[in-house]
Write an enzyme that holds these catalytic residues in place. Structure first.
Site, short mmCIF file in Angstrom:
data_model
loop_
_atom_site.label_atom_id
_atom_site.label_comp_id
_atom_site.label_asym_id
_atom_site.label_seq_id
_atom_site.Cartn_x
_atom_site.Cartn_y
_atom_site.Cartn_z
N SER A 290 0.84 -1.20 0.00
CA SER A 290 0.00 0.00 0.00
C SER A 290 0.87 1.25 0.00
O SER A 290 2.00 1.24 0.53
CB SER A 290 -0.86 -0.03 1.27
OG SER A 290 -1.45 1.23 1.48
N TYR B 121 -2.27 -1.59 10.91
CA TYR B 121 -2.51 -2.11 9.55
C TYR B 121 -1.36 -1.73 8.64
O TYR B 121 -0.79 -2.56 7.93
CB TYR B 121 -3.84 -1.57 9.00
CG TYR B 121 -3.93 -1.70 7.49
CD1 TYR B 121 -4.16 -2.95 6.91
CD2 TYR B 121 -3.72 -0.61 6.65
CE1 TYR B 121 -4.20 -3.08 5.52
CE2 TYR B 121 -3.77 -0.73 5.27
CZ TYR B 121 -4.00 -1.98 4.71
OH TYR B 121 -4.02 -2.11 3.34
N LYS C 239 1.84 -4.03 6.50
CA LYS C 239 2.28 -3.94 5.10
C LYS C 239 3.77 -3.65 5.04
O LYS C 239 4.51 -4.27 4.26
CB LYS C 239 1.51 -2.83 4.37
CG LYS C 239 0.03 -3.11 4.22
CD LYS C 239 -0.21 -4.30 3.32
CE LYS C 239 -1.64 -4.74 3.32
NZ LYS C 239 -1.86 -6.06 2.75
P1 NAD Z 1 -11.02 -7.39 1.11
O1 NAD Z 1 -11.25 -7.42 2.57
O2 NAD Z 1 -12.18 -7.19 0.22
O3 NAD Z 1 -10.25 -8.72 0.66
C1 NAD Z 1 -9.38 -9.43 1.51
C2 NAD Z 1 -9.85 -10.87 1.52
O4 NAD Z 1 -8.99 -11.65 2.35
C3 NAD Z 1 -11.28 -11.04 2.06
O5 NAD Z 1 -12.05 -11.77 1.12
C4 NAD Z 1 -11.10 -11.81 3.37
O6 NAD Z 1 -12.18 -12.68 3.61
C5 NAD Z 1 -9.80 -12.54 3.10
N1 NAD Z 1 -9.02 -12.90 4.31
C6 NAD Z 1 -8.68 -12.09 5.34
N2 NAD Z 1 -7.96 -12.78 6.23
C7 NAD Z 1 -7.82 -14.04 5.75
C8 NAD Z 1 -7.18 -15.21 6.24
N3 NAD Z 1 -6.56 -15.24 7.42
N4 NAD Z 1 -7.23 -16.33 5.47
C9 NAD Z 1 -7.90 -16.34 4.29
N5 NAD Z 1 -8.53 -15.26 3.80
C10 NAD Z 1 -8.49 -14.12 4.53
O7 NAD Z 1 -9.90 -6.26 0.84
P2 NAD Z 1 -9.37 -5.67 -0.54
O8 NAD Z 1 -9.72 -4.24 -0.56
O9 NAD Z 1 -9.74 -6.54 -1.67
O10 NAD Z 1 -7.81 -5.75 -0.28
C11 NAD Z 1 -7.01 -6.83 -0.74
C12 NAD Z 1 -5.58 -6.63 -0.25
O11 NAD Z 1 -5.09 -5.39 -0.74
C13 NAD Z 1 -5.46 -6.56 1.27
O12 NAD Z 1 -4.26 -7.21 1.64
C14 NAD Z 1 -5.39 -5.08 1.53
O13 NAD Z 1 -4.71 -4.80 2.73
C15 NAD Z 1 -4.60 -4.60 0.33
N6 NAD Z 1 -4.82 -3.18 0.03
C16 NAD Z 1 -6.10 -2.71 -0.11
C17 NAD Z 1 -6.31 -1.37 -0.37
C18 NAD Z 1 -7.72 -0.83 -0.51
O14 NAD Z 1 -7.90 0.37 -0.47
N7 NAD Z 1 -8.74 -1.65 -0.72
C19 NAD Z 1 -5.23 -0.49 -0.49
C20 NAD Z 1 -3.92 -0.99 -0.35
C21 NAD Z 1 -3.73 -2.35 -0.08
C1 UD1 Z 2 -6.87 4.91 3.94
C2 UD1 Z 2 -5.89 4.42 4.97
C3 UD1 Z 2 -4.75 3.67 4.28
C4 UD1 Z 2 -5.32 2.55 3.40
C5 UD1 Z 2 -6.31 3.16 2.42
C6 UD1 Z 2 -6.96 2.14 1.55
C7 UD1 Z 2 -6.02 5.99 6.86
C8 UD1 Z 2 -5.30 7.02 7.64
N1 UD1 Z 2 -5.39 5.54 5.76
O1 UD1 Z 2 -6.22 5.79 3.06
O2 UD1 Z 2 -3.88 3.12 5.24
O3 UD1 Z 2 -4.27 1.90 2.71
O4 UD1 Z 2 -7.34 3.83 3.16
O5 UD1 Z 2 -7.77 1.27 2.29
O6 UD1 Z 2 -7.12 5.57 7.21
N2 UD1 Z 2 -12.49 11.09 3.66
C9 UD1 Z 2 -13.52 11.93 4.05
N3 UD1 Z 2 -14.66 11.38 4.53
C10 UD1 Z 2 -14.84 10.03 4.65
C11 UD1 Z 2 -13.79 9.17 4.24
C12 UD1 Z 2 -12.61 9.74 3.77
O7 UD1 Z 2 -13.38 13.16 3.96
O8 UD1 Z 2 -15.92 9.60 5.11
C13 UD1 Z 2 -11.25 11.69 3.10
C14 UD1 Z 2 -9.99 11.38 3.87
O9 UD1 Z 2 -9.76 12.33 4.87
C15 UD1 Z 2 -8.95 11.42 2.73
C16 UD1 Z 2 -9.71 10.93 1.51
O10 UD1 Z 2 -11.08 11.13 1.81
O11 UD1 Z 2 -8.51 12.74 2.51
C17 UD1 Z 2 -9.48 9.46 1.18
O12 UD1 Z 2 -9.74 8.68 2.35
P1 UD1 Z 2 -9.76 7.09 2.32
O13 UD1 Z 2 -10.63 6.62 1.22
O14 UD1 Z 2 -10.08 6.61 3.71
O15 UD1 Z 2 -8.26 6.69 1.92
P2 UD1 Z 2 -6.86 7.10 2.60
O16 UD1 Z 2 -7.04 7.97 3.78
O17 UD1 Z 2 -5.99 7.63 1.52
#
Ligand code: NAD
Ligand code: UD1
Length: 338
Positions: free
Chosen positions: A124, A149, A153
């Protein structure tokens, strides 16, 4: 040979399974369904017309992993499985380190015992912490994270890099995602958060669909053009495609590689709200609230490296992201329960 997708029933995982199957890969999914529904995979099968081999299993369960690796011919693991709620991680650090870090250590141990030494890992942009300069490149320094969290990562990047260094047979591809939003154009799979959404786009779509009265904007006094936070939003289908392209580096035996996956363009909260309203015709009432702890002013990616080395580039803009997020939410107001 197949690609094992851990967490493949989740938001990014399910979209990646679609792109992998469309590119001709055999896919095996492992997920404990702690934050997802098996229905996402049924819908993936409808989109691609191909079967997904699914194991309901936990990455902490060594025996279950052994069984999968004995049964399937896995060539590479794309590792999405993990817990991802920032606020929850502050309240439950042990659970986050156990699930994400200990789970990955078990997965990697089973992989090496079966001679599978290729992993693509979901990292991330959070590893850049509060960046000194933007856009961030892969050479920008990693900084302190503001929550457990984020640390999982950052630590897992270090652990996987050290494993690759000690045994160069490993190919470790670390993908640093910026802010994934949007959904598959079919409107049948998408993000399905439990409870109150933490992230901006699912909150906006829940307001739009009438589930929540208004959006709270966390601060309008940031050092950005309109005072609201600036982020690099990336369409989840582009992100999924980045994983397919990253497989090229595994096939080239490239060792350790790190890529930013973002568009390189920053949008403020107000920009996103305005674009959503213009694209969908739905008004989003909002009010300005206090800043959220741990938030930064602005961050966006320099994604040149992924373009040069993977031939990957984001194709979709923020309008498509808004339109596709809305199609998913409006067609499935209750997510996979509809
Ligand atoms: P998500 O929660 O939709 O998907 C994660 C999946 O992993 C889920 O289906 C959950 O059931 C499964 N899971 C969790 N723990 C597990 C375990 N112990 N064994 C087997 N399955 C397990 O999340 P996502 O948004 O699809 O994210 C996927 C990956 O990308 C995650 O590692 C997340 O941290 C990373 N990531 C997400 C974002 C974002 O904004 N969505 C940003 C940066 C990184
Ligand atoms: C957040 C996480 C980051 C994670 C990422 C994707 C924090 C501090 N960071 O990032 O670790 O990898 O999500 O899952 O939580 N916002 C609002 N109102 C809301 C929600 C968000 O104003 O209800 C604003 C936030 O202040 C930010 C922007 O929208 O400026 C994006 O927020 P968000 O979608 O939560 O992503 P990140 O903060 O970038």
């Amino acid at each position: 040979m197949a690609i094992l997708v851990t967490g493949g029933a989740g938001y990014i995982g399910s979209h990646t399974v679609v792109e992998l199957q469309n590119a001709g890969y055999d896919v095996v999914v492992l997920d404990n369904l702690s934050n997802s529904s098996e229905k996402s995979l049924e819908r993936v099968e409808k989109i691609t017309g191909k079967k997904v081999t699914f194991y309901k299993a936990d990455i902490l369960d060594r025996e279950a992993l052994e069984e999968i690796f004995n049964k399937e011919q896995i060539e590479c693991v794309i590792h999405f499985a993990g817990l991802k709620a920032v606020g929850e991680s502050v309240a439950k650090p042990w659970e986050y380190y156990q699930n994400n870090v200990a789970g990955t250590l078990i997965l990697v141990d089973v992989m090496r015992q079966h001679g599978v030494k290729n992993i693509i890992f979901s990292s991330s942009s959070t590893v850049y912490g509060m960046p000194d300069a933007i856009p961030v490149t892969e050479k920008s320094p990693k900084k302190d994270c503001t929550n457990p969290y984020g640390w999982t990562k950052s630590m897992l990047e270090q652990i996987l890099s050290d494993i690759q260094k000690a045994d160069p047979e490993w190919n470790v591809i670390l993908l640093r995602y910026f802010n994934p939003i949007g959904a598959h154009q079919s409107g049948t799979i998408g993000e399905n958060p439990n409870g109150i959404p933490n992230n901006l786009m699912p909150y906006i779509t829940q307001v739009a669909v009438g589930k929540r009265p208004e959006l709270g904007i966390f601060g309008n006094d940031y050092n950005t053009p309109d005072g609201t936070g600036v982020r690099d939003y990336i369409h989840v289908v582009d992100l999924a495609d980045g994983h397919v392209k990253a497989l090229k580096k595994v096939q080239e035996n490239a060792g350790l590689c790190i890529y930013n996956l973002g568009t390189g363009v920053g949008y403020s909260v107000l920009d996103l709200v305005k674009t959503f309203e213009e694209t969908t015709g739905v008004k989003i009432p909002y009010s300005i609230k206090e800043r959220r702890a741990g938030d930064i002013d602005a961050n966006y990616a320099d994604a040149t490296k992924a373009k040069e080395e993977l031939g990957w580039e984001a194709k979709y803009g923020v309008k498509e992201m808004c339109a596709d997020s809305w199609r998913w939410q409006s067609q499935n107001p209750n997510g996979y329960e509809d």
